[in-house]
Scaffold this motif. Structure first.
Motif, PDB file in Angstrom:
ATOM      1  N   TYR A 175     -24.660 -40.794  11.214  1.00 44.82           N
ATOM      2  CA  TYR A 175     -25.381 -41.732  10.127  1.00 44.82           C
ATOM      3  C   TYR A 175     -26.591 -41.501   9.843  1.00 44.82           C
ATOM      4  CZ  TYR A 175     -26.339 -45.858   7.228  1.00 44.82           C
ATOM      5  OH  TYR A 175     -26.721 -46.400   6.423  1.00 44.82           O
ATOM      6  N   TYR A 176     -27.069 -41.696   8.717  1.00 40.25           N
ATOM      7  CA  TYR A 176     -28.427 -41.358   8.125  1.00 40.25           C
ATOM      8  C   TYR A 176     -29.009 -42.128   7.066  1.00 40.25           C
ATOM      9  CZ  TYR A 176     -27.061 -38.048   4.823  1.00 40.25           C
ATOM     10  OH  TYR A 176     -26.244 -37.369   3.941  1.00 40.25           O
ATOM     11  N   ALA A 177     -30.113 -42.686   6.971  1.00 37.20           N
ATOM     12  CA  ALA A 177     -30.785 -42.858   5.865  1.00 37.20           C
ATOM     13  C   ALA A 177     -31.548 -41.652   5.102  1.00 37.20           C
ATOM     14  CB  ALA A 177     -32.163 -44.314   5.933  1.00 37.20           C
ATOM     15  N   GLU A 178     -31.635 -41.789   3.671  1.00 38.85           N
ATOM     16  CA  GLU A 178     -32.312 -40.608   2.951  1.00 38.85           C
ATOM     17  C   GLU A 178     -33.326 -41.060   2.125  1.00 38.85           C
ATOM     18  OE1 GLU A 178     -29.927 -36.989   2.329  1.00 38.85           O
ATOM     19  OE2 GLU A 178     -30.792 -36.990   0.048  1.00 38.85           O
ATOM     20  N   TYR A 179     -34.486 -40.397   1.936  1.00 38.19           N
ATOM     21  CA  TYR A 179     -35.318 -40.675   0.833  1.00 38.19           C
ATOM     22  C   TYR A 179     -35.596 -39.434   0.268  1.00 38.19           C
ATOM     23  CZ  TYR A 179     -39.408 -41.591  -1.738  1.00 38.19           C
ATOM     24  OH  TYR A 179     -40.441 -41.815  -2.866  1.00 38.19           O
ATOM     25  N   PRO A 180     -35.308 -39.262  -1.141  1.00 34.30           N
ATOM     26  CA  PRO A 180     -35.372 -37.879  -1.811  1.00 34.30           C
ATOM     27  C   PRO A 180     -36.877 -37.552  -1.816  1.00 34.30           C
ATOM     28  CG  PRO A 180     -34.111 -39.475  -2.830  1.00 34.30           C
ATOM     29  CD  PRO A 180     -34.546 -40.115  -1.971  1.00 34.30           C
ATOM     30  N   LEU A 181     -37.206 -36.312  -1.415  1.00 30.14           N
ATOM     31  CA  LEU A 181     -38.769 -35.805  -1.645  1.00 30.14           C
ATOM     32  C   LEU A 181     -38.781 -34.538  -1.786  1.00 30.14           C
ATOM     33  CD1 LEU A 181     -41.515 -36.461  -1.581  1.00 30.14           C
ATOM     34  CD2 LEU A 181     -41.544 -36.333   1.090  1.00 30.14           C
ATOM     35  N   ILE A 182     -38.782 -34.027  -2.770  1.00 26.56           N
ATOM     36  CA  ILE A 182     -39.366 -32.626  -3.348  1.00 26.56           C
ATOM     37  C   ILE A 182     -40.021 -31.953  -2.334  1.00 26.56           C
ATOM     38  CG2 ILE A 182     -39.623 -30.919  -5.210  1.00 26.56           C
ATOM     39  CD1 ILE A 182     -39.231 -32.945  -7.195  1.00 26.56           C
TER      40      ILE A 182
END
Length: 350
Positions: A175-182
Motif C-alpha cells: 500500500y502507498y500514497a502517491e503525489y504526482p510530481l514531474i
C-alpha cells in the motif's frame, strides 16, 4: 539516487537533462576552485557511495588517503538470497541511486537504511544488510527516505511521482500514497517542520521547484499533500539533490543541472553554495567541520580526469572534498569505480 552565475553557454548546457538516462552533447567548461592544501586525512563521518561499476553500495573512510587500499573500504552491500532477497531483486540491482541511514524509533531505535536503485527500493538493517522491506518498481527511482514511523518515501523521475509506502506494516506491504510530481528526484524528511522536501517540476507551469509534502493519514494508510506555501522555483533547471545542511537545520543543500545552492527555509531563498560554479552535482553533503563532500559526473568535467568512469555519463571515479569556503581540499579516486551519489553515514535527518 546528486547549485548561480553561469556563463550563457554553460547555462544552456545545464538545461539538458542528465539524470541517469539522458546525455548532453558537450561537457560545460568549469574553472575548478583553487586548491587550498595537499591531500590529507579528512576527519568526519564515513562516506557512502553508490557504485554502478561494482553494482554495490560501498562505504569508504575519508581519513585514508588511498581508497584503492583494502583498508579504505569499510562496508559494501548488494542484495543476496542470504540477506532475504530473491533472484529478481539481485538481477535488478545495479549499484544504487540513494542511501540514507536512519534510527527508527518504532523498531527499537535501531539503525536501518532506505535505498533505491533505478528499478528497486528497499529498507535494510544496518550493518547486517538484511531485508526489512523491498519492492521492484519501474519509474527510474532516484531517492529514498525512511520516516521515523518505518514508512519509506520514494521519488521516481520517469514515473513522475513521490510515493509513501506503508513499509512499517510488513516486509511485503504494497500500500502507498502517491503525489504526482514531474521529474521527481529527491526526498528528504524534515523533523523540524514535519514535511518531506522534494524536487521536481510543477504540473502546470513546468517550473523546476523544491516543495514540501505533508504526511497525513495513518501509518497503515498514509496520505501525501503538497503545502503550496513552501513551493519555490529553483534558480536553474532540473532540480536534483536535496540534502541536510548539518549544523543549521534552517538550511538545505539543493543541486540542479545548472548549479548548487543553499536553500533558506525561512526566507524561501537560494544563495550560491561555497563551491558555486559546479554543475550536474549528483550528491552533496557537509561534515561537522564544514567540509563539503560531493560527486559530479566525469563527463561534465573539463578536463576529464585521467581515471574516469567509462560505463556511463552520469557517474565518476572521484569524490571531491572542499573546505567550508569552497576551496578544493583534495579528492579520493577509486580505479574503475562509477560513483553516482555520495552520502554521509550519519543517521541524523538534519
Amino acid at each position: 539516487m546528486k547549485r548561480i552565475f553561469i556563463l550563457g553557454a554553460i547555462f544552456t548546457l545545464a538545461l539538458n537533462w542528465s539524470c541517469g538516462n539522458k546525455k548532453t552533447t558537450e561537457p560545460p567548461v568549469v574553472k575548478p576552485p583553487v586548491v587550498s592544501k595537499p591531500p590529507e586525512a579528512f576527519a568526519g563521518f564515513l562516506t557512502v557511495l553508490t557504485n554502478d561499476a561494482s553494482r554495490k553500495i560501498e562505504i569508504y573512510d575519508p581519513t585514508i588517503e588511498n581508497w584503492n587500499a583494502a583498508e579504505a573500504k569499510k562496508w559494501s552491500w548488494a542484495p543476496t538470497t542470504a540477506l532475504g532477497f530473491v533472484t529478481a531483486d539481485i538481477n535488478t540491482f545495479g549499484g544504487g541511486t540513494d542511501f540514507k541511514l536512519r534510527k527508527v524509533p518504532v523498531w527499537n531505535n535501531a539503525e536501518y537504511a532506505a535505498l533505491t536503485d533505478n528499478g528497486f527500493a528497499a529498507i535494510i538493517e544496518y550493518p547486517s544488510g538484511k531485508r526489512k522491506w523491498s519492492k521492484r518498481l519501474s519509474g527510474n527511482l532516484h531517492s529514498a527516505e525512511l520516516l521515523p514511523n518505518g514508512n519509506i518515501a520514494i521519488a521516481a523521475s520517469d514515473g513522475g511521482w513521490v510515493r509513501l509506502y506503508a513499509s512499517s506494516q510488513g516486509p511485503d506491504q504494497e500500500y502507498y500514497a502517491e503525489y504526482p510530481l514531474i521529474s521527481a528526484h529527491a526526498v528528504l524528511w524534515d523533523p523540524k517542520t514535519n514535511v518531506l522536501w522534494v524536487t521536481g517540476q510543477h504540473a502546470i507551469t513546468k517550473a523546476h521547484i523544491i516543495t514540501a509534502l505533508a504526511v497525513g493519514g495513518t501509518d497503515a494508510v498514509p496520505e501525501l499533500t503538497e503545502i503550496d506555501s513552501w513551493r519555490t522555483t529553483i534558480p536553474s533547471a532540473w532540480g536534483h539533490e536535496v540534502s541536510a545542511y548539518y549544523g543549521n537545520d534552517n538550511l538545505l543543500w539543493v543541486t540542479s543541472n545548472g548549479g548548487e545552492y543553499v536553500y533558506n527555509k525561512t526566507t524561501k531563498t537560494f544563495s550560491p553554495a561555497p563551491t558555486a560554479g559546479l554543475t550536474f552535482v549528483k550528491g552533496i553533503a557537509n561534515q561537522p567541520s564544514g567540509q563539503i563532500v560531493l560527486t559530479r559526473p566525469d563527463y561534465n568535467k573539463n578536463p576529464r580526469p585521467a581515471m574516469n568512469c567509462g560505463l556511463n555519463d552520469w557517474s565518476t571515479s572521484t569524490v571531491d572534498f572542499y573546505s567550508a569556503n569552497g576551496q578544493l581540499d583534495g579528492s579520493r579516486v577509486v580505479n574503475g569505480a562509477c560513483f553516482y551519489k555520495v552520502k554521509l553515514l550519519n543517521s541524523s535527518y538534519q
